[in-house]
Structures are given as structure tokens and as C-alpha cells.
Design an enzyme around this catalytic site. Sequence first.
Site, mmCIF file in Angstrom:
data_model
loop_
_atom_site.group_PDB
_atom_site.id
_atom_site.type_symbol
_atom_site.label_atom_id
_atom_site.label_comp_id
_atom_site.label_asym_id
_atom_site.label_seq_id
_atom_site.Cartn_x
_atom_site.Cartn_y
_atom_site.Cartn_z
ATOM 1 N N ASP A 264 -14.501 -13.611 8.667
ATOM 2 C CA ASP A 264 -14.310 -12.245 7.867
ATOM 3 C C ASP A 264 -13.135 -11.606 8.087
ATOM 4 O OD1 ASP A 264 -14.228 -9.651 6.952
ATOM 5 O OD2 ASP A 264 -16.034 -8.890 7.803
ATOM 6 N N LYS B 122 -10.276 -5.524 0.292
ATOM 7 C CA LYS B 122 -9.630 -4.552 0.794
ATOM 8 C C LYS B 122 -8.073 -4.788 0.044
ATOM 9 C CE LYS B 122 -11.530 -2.707 5.014
ATOM 10 N NZ LYS B 122 -12.011 -1.455 4.689
ATOM 11 N N TYR C 85 -17.594 -5.843 13.154
ATOM 12 C CA TYR C 85 -18.207 -4.822 12.089
ATOM 13 C C TYR C 85 -17.846 -5.818 10.655
ATOM 14 C CZ TYR C 85 -18.477 -1.556 8.080
ATOM 15 O OH TYR C 85 -18.895 -0.753 7.109
ATOM 16 N N TYR D 179 -20.108 8.483 5.385
ATOM 17 C CA TYR D 179 -20.455 8.597 6.766
ATOM 18 C C TYR D 179 -20.357 10.274 7.030
ATOM 19 C CZ TYR D 179 -18.945 3.907 7.034
ATOM 20 O OH TYR D 179 -18.878 2.386 6.730
HETATM 21 C C1 LIG Z 1 -13.972 -6.657 8.691
HETATM 22 C C2 LIG Z 1 -14.674 -5.939 7.721
HETATM 23 N N1 LIG Z 1 -15.627 -6.642 6.893
HETATM 24 C C3 LIG Z 1 -16.286 -5.983 5.950
HETATM 25 C C4 LIG Z 1 -15.985 -4.863 5.591
HETATM 26 C C5 LIG Z 1 -16.769 -4.027 4.469
HETATM 27 O O1 LIG Z 1 -15.924 -3.701 3.176
HETATM 28 P P1 LIG Z 1 -16.259 -3.048 2.144
HETATM 29 O O2 LIG Z 1 -16.109 -1.516 2.710
HETATM 30 O O3 LIG Z 1 -15.177 -3.221 1.073
HETATM 31 O O4 LIG Z 1 -17.787 -3.507 1.771
HETATM 32 C C6 LIG Z 1 -14.865 -4.102 6.208
HETATM 33 C C7 LIG Z 1 -14.590 -2.856 5.760
HETATM 34 O O5 LIG Z 1 -14.021 -2.032 6.650
HETATM 35 C C8 LIG Z 1 -14.275 -4.708 7.247
HETATM 36 O O6 LIG Z 1 -13.359 -4.031 7.849
#
Ligand SMILES: Cc1ncc(COP(=O)(O)O)c(C=O)c1O
Length: 473
Positions: A283, A312, A182, A55
Site C-alpha cells: 500500500d 493521494k 492503516y 472523524y
Molecule cells: C496507507 C494508506 N492507505 C489507504 C488510505 C486510504 O485512502 P483514501 O483516504 O484515499 O481512501 C490512506 C489514507 O490516509 C493511507 O494512508
Amino acid sequence: MQIIMKMLGRQTNTFQFPWKWLYSTGQRGEMDGVQQQMNRQNAISFDRQHLWHPYTIPGDPHIAEVVGAQGVYLHLADGTKLIDATSSWWCVAYGHQHPHIVEAIQRQASQLTHVMFGSFTHTPAVRLAEKLLRLVPPELDRVFFADSGSVSVECALKLAIQYQYATGHPEKNRFVTIRGGYHGDTTGAMAVCDPEDGMHQIFSPLLRSHFFAPRPTCTFDQVWSEEQIEPMRKIVETHHEEIAGCILEPVFQGAGGMYFYSPEYLSALRPICEKHGILLIFDEIATGFGRTGKPFAQAYAGVVPDIMCMGKALTGGAISLAAMLCNEKVAMGIRDHVPSAFMHGPTFMANPLACAAGSAALDLFEEYGTIENIHRINRKLTEGLDSAKKLTGVQNVRTLGAIGVIEMCSTVNRVKTSEIAKRHGVHLRPFGRYIYTMPPLVTDDMALDRITHAMCEAAARVTHSDQMTDTIC
Ligand SMILES: Cc1ncc(COP(=O)(O)O)c(C=O)c1O
């Protein structure tokens, strides 16, 4: 040295000793201070000229060099020690360089660093999957490993579409979600992120259009009212013939606004999805592994999705790895139609080093992901951030599990805020109007005090020194 030269059959005076190799394996020993200083400057200037950070525009001047890390501390090249109050973007859940994870990776590296997961399996993947399945609701019993959170979201979206296709509903190929979400930066994931407040508006020509319900205004602690689900119900009733799945971050929306909403929303959503043959996808990439105060945020509502993504903290932040889990209905639902295989297979799927790290991280989750520990962190964050409530320019202060947020009235200056926090020995990376912490679960009370103090100081100082152009309060 002479003997080695002879063995190598080279002239002593022309032989170039492979210092480069020795640097990389750490065997050369101590370089003198001047040399180290030069290398540091070179590293930063090389970085500015050639590297790209997340970013940013190329050449970001606000990049510091990290030379090591231990526990909750980052060690910078200039000698500064900073508490990593964001767990390096929410993944280093048990602190940096945790010996249990490091040893697991080292042990695995001496046996098998990688093998294709097509045709082969291996103990690290099996052991990690076994441990994961003990943590999640029993209905989710199929595990598909992916390289990153975003990729696991891609897998979830693809699997939902393939399931609908295979069960006679090829027209069900769009998704519904809530605003403020997100889910990652890859194409499929971007398309289900908030279309306006997300970071991806300019890529809209690339993205499939989906359905967005307003996000529930009923916050985590507020009394639930059924009308909160009505906009979602309406969208689903009108468009269910086109909708393959509903994807959302349960209870806590992270990058979309550090927002905690009522778990009742999930309970109300479940039967709507069920009724219309829509797969429910959670998610849990940010919420998983104790972050919100439950092993997974779905547990607040007791709602089990059809598909769940996690990443994560899965490896304690040591190596990138994510997973998509699903129930038998979905896994087997694709079996009777060509293509009967799930059409996804990344090169580094279930990489043994990452799986070994994941397995070790799950041992640590048993120790640090306990309700008592998360309550301890929550108590400290709640007490420590309380004083921010009275500050001018602060809209709201909230905590849930091991997450603490100061929501400002206007967008904060990230660089200035980080600088103020740095003076207090803390690394913060605010975004939008949010000064937040998601500390490693191993953070002790003293370090938590320092984090909340730094956040309050940043909230106080940045407000006075910044012009508020987009204020909401
Ligand atoms: C809720 C959520 N989903 C997906 C992602 C994307 O994960 P990555 O950065 O490992 O691709 C993130 C990353 O911050 C997230 O917070």
C-alpha cells in the site's frame, strides 16, 4: 437586460434573475463586504447544522472556512493565511492550484468530463497509465484505476482472493499484515488495519478476521536482525493454506503511528510470501511519489510486490483518484476460471478529469520529486525539529524524506495544538501522540522553517498546558 427579458418572453417585473447560477459560475462580480460576511456566517452555521466532517460528531465547532488556496497557503474566510503543513492529508504534493494541473483539468473539461470506462477508453487514462508505468518497476505493468485509496485497497484484496480462487486455492482467502497498519475506512480495508490501535474496533462484527504479526521494532536506521521476521514467518508457516496475500505499507506506517521501519523487513518477507504462494501487496498510497525519499518506498529494499496501491498525490491532490497496479502473473492468473473477469467496476473509474490531473501531476513529480529536493526538505525538517528533542514530554523526533514527526509521551490535544500552530501561520493536524508535517514538495526553506518552529512551539506549549493521562515516558 430588457432585451434579454423580451427574448426570454417574460415580464420584467416578475422575472427572477438567476443569481444563484451566476454565483456558481462566478460572473456576478464582487459582492459587497457585508453580503460576503453574511454568507460566511451562514456557511458556517449551515455547516454546523447539516454537514459532517471526517472523524467528527456532526456540528463540530472547530471547522474553519477556506475560501481559496495558492501554493502552500490556505486562505481562510477570516483573512488568515496558513501554510498547509499536512498537504491536505498528504495529497497536495505540488501546492494548491498549481497552474499546470488546473490548466490540464480545464482543458479536459472542455473536451470530455466523463465517460464510462466499460466499453470505452480515452487519452487521459492512456497517457496517465503510460507515465505511471515509466515510474514503477517494470514487473508491474497492469493498471486498474479506482476512485480513492481505500477503494484501491479493496480492489487489491479482491484481486488477490480472485487470483487464488482461479488458480485452484479458494481456501486461501484471508490476509496477513503487520500491526500498526492503516489502509482505509472501507470494510475490506478496515479489516487489515491495526485491530486495536486502529479506529475500527467497534466495527469488528462487520469485519473478516485476518492475521497480524507484530510490527518490526527495528527502525529505519537500525541494524537489521533476522529475528525481526520470525513472528511473521511463524504465522505464515502455520496458516499459509488460508492466506491469499500479505498487505503492508512499505517502510513508513502513516496513520498507524508515523513509524519508519527497516526496509530489510521487506527483503526478508518477499521469499516467505513466494514460498507459500502468498501475493505481496504494497500500500503505497501515503508513501508514493517521493514522500519517503524514493519514488516509491519499495525502492529502499528493491522489493517488487505483486500488487501495489497508490493514490493521494497521484493527482497532486486536485481530484480523487487511485490506482492498483499488478504484475502479469496476477492479471492473467484469473483468466482461466469463471469468472474470468476481475469483478470490480466503479462508475467513475478512470474519470477523464482525474486522469488529466494525474498526468499533469506526474509532470510535476519529475520536477519536485527529485532526490535533491526531498533531501533539501529532509535536511530542513531534521535541523528545524532538532530542538524538540530536549523538550519535556517529547518521546522521539524523527524524519524520513519529506516527513517530520515529533512523537509526544502522551496523546496531544488536537484543537489546542492546531491553535498554537495557527498563531505561527501554520496548519497542523496532529493525531494520537504525533505532531507531524508532510509538507507539499514545493515548500521553500523559509516556509519549512515556519513549520518546524510551529511544531516545536506546539510540542513545548501543549505539554505544559495539557494533563498527561496516558503518558509513556
Ligand atoms: C496507507 C494508506 N492507505 C489507504 C488510505 C486510504 O485512502 P483514501 O483516504 O484515499 O481512501 C490512506 C489514507 O490516509 C493511507 O494512508
